[in-house]
Design a protein around this motif. Structure first.
Motif: not given
Ligand SMILES: [Zn+2]
Length: 320
Positions: A12, A17, A19, A76, A78, A80, A82, A128, A131
C-alpha cells in the motif's frame, strides 16, 4: 524470518491497490520461509474486466494435486493485489538457480505473484505489469535485495514452466531497478492519447480492437511508400543516454517490419520491429543518446515494404 506480516503495508505504501483475502497472516504451508527474492508467474486462466481474478480461489485453496496457498498474492486484471499469505506458499517448487537466487527450495527462497492471465493468447495487462513492478520494487527494497532478485518462474523452474509468458524479464528487472532508484531514473510514457504529445495525420485510424493495447486505444494505418509518421513528443530533461521502449498490440494482420524512428543527438536512427508478435508489453528498441528539450523524439513510420497494418500505441523513454 517465518512470515512477511509487513507485506500489505509495504504494497500500500508503494501505491499498489490491495485486497486482503481473509486470514492471510495465518494461511501458509508448513516449512521454512526466508525469502530473498520475488518470483513472477502467470495463472494460465483467462481473465477479463468483468472476470478479473478467475484463479483466485484456486490460489487460496489449492487443487487436488497441490495444497494451497499457491502464492503470496494474486494480481488481477485491473492490477489489484489480492494478498493471500504472509508465509510459505506452494508456488515455486525446486529452484535450479537463476541470477542471485541459488538452487534450492524455491518456496523458501521467494515470494510469488500469480498474475492472472492465460499466457497463451492473452498477455498481462498494462495495469498488471505496472502494479507488479511497483510491488516487486517495494518488496525487494524491504528485503534489502537488488532488482536482480526479481525472477520469472521460467528462469528458476526445473520442470519446464513457461511463465510468465510474453514478458522480457530483463526489461522487467530494468523497470524494477528504475522504480527502486526512487525517481532518480527519469522515465516518461507517451501514449497515442496523451494530450499534446502525440501527432498523427487523419490517415491513421483509431482502434480499441486488441486487448493488448496500452490505454484505451491505439492508432493504425496501411503501409505506404511515403512519409507520414506518427510522432511522440517528449520533454527530455538533460542530454544523455535513454532506453527507448515501445508497446504495441500484436496481431497476425499487423506489419512484420514496422519502422520506429528515434531522433537522436546525431541524427535519426531506425529500428524495425515485427508487430505480428510480442505485443502487450514493453519491448526495448535500444539505448540512444538524446539531446535535452521538448521535441518530437520517436516516430512510427508507415514507410514499410511489408504488408499489414502499422500500429502506433505507446512509447517510453527511461534515462540510463
Ligand atoms: Zn509459475
Amino acid at each position: 524470518m517465518a512470515t512477511v506480516p509487513w507485506l500489505v503495508d509495504v504494497l500500500r505504501s508503494a501505491g499498489v491497490q490491495v485486497v486482503v483475502e481473509g486470514d492471510w497472516l495465518n494461511r501458509m504451508r508448513p516449512g521454512s520461509f526466508d525469502p530473498i527474492g520475488v518470483l513472477w508467474h502467470h495463472t494460465a486462466s483467462t481473465s477479463s474486466a468483468t472476470n478479473p481474478h478467475p484463479a483466485l480461489n484456486i490460489c487460496i485453496n489449492g487443487r487436488s494435486d497441490l495444497a494451497g496457498p499457491l502464492c503470496q498474492a494474486l494480481v488481477d486484471y485491473h492490477g489489484v493485489f489480492h494478498v493471500i499469505s504472509a508465509g510459505r506458499c506452494n508456488h515455486a517448487g525446486v529452484s535450479r538457480g537463476s541470477g542471485p537466487i541459488p538452487a534450492g527450495d524455491g518456496n523458501t527462497l521467494m515470494i510469488g505473484w500469480e498474475i492472472d492471465y492465460n499466457g497463451v493468447d492473452q498477455e498481462m495487462t498494462a495495469a498488471q505489469y505496472d502494479a507488479s513492478i511497483a510491488a516487486t520494487a517495494a518488496v525487494l527494497t524491504r528485503l534489502g535485495r537488488d532488482a536482480g532478485h526479481a525472477r520469472g518462474h521460467r528462469e528458476t523452474s526445473t520442470t519446464g514452466k513457461i511463465d510468465p509468458s510474453f514478458i522480457d524479464l530483463n526489461v522487467m528487472r530494468a523497470d524494477v531497478a528504475a522504480k527502486m532508484a526512487g525517481g532518480t531514473a527519469w522515465s516518461s510514457i507517451v501514449d497515442n492519447s496523451t494530450t499534446g504529445r502525440f501527432t498523427a495525420s487523419a490517415n491513421w485510424g483509431v482502434s480499441s480492437y486488441s486487448g493488448q493495447r496500452y490505454g484505451a486505444d491505439y492508432r493504425y494505418a496501411d503501409p505506404v511508400a511515403a512519409s507520414d509518421p506518427a510522432w511522440y513528443r517528449f520533454n527530455v530533461p538533460a542530454a544523455g543516454n535513454y532506453r527507448v521502449d515501445a508497446w504495441w498490440p500484436a496481431n497476425a494482420g499487423y506489419n512484420s517490419a514496422t519502422p520506429y524512428i528515434v531522433a537522436t543527438s546525431t541524427g535519426n536512427r531506425t529500428v524495425t520491429v515485427d508487430q505480428r508478435a510480442t505485443g502487450g508489453q514493453w519491448r526495448t528498441l535500444g539505448t540512444f543518446a538524446l539531446p535535452a528539450g521538448d521535441a518530437n523524439r520517436v516516430a512510427v513510420s508507415r514507410w514499410s515494404s511489408a504488408s499489414g497494418l502499422v500500429i502506433a500505441d505507446a512509447v517510453r523513454l527511461t534515462r540510463v
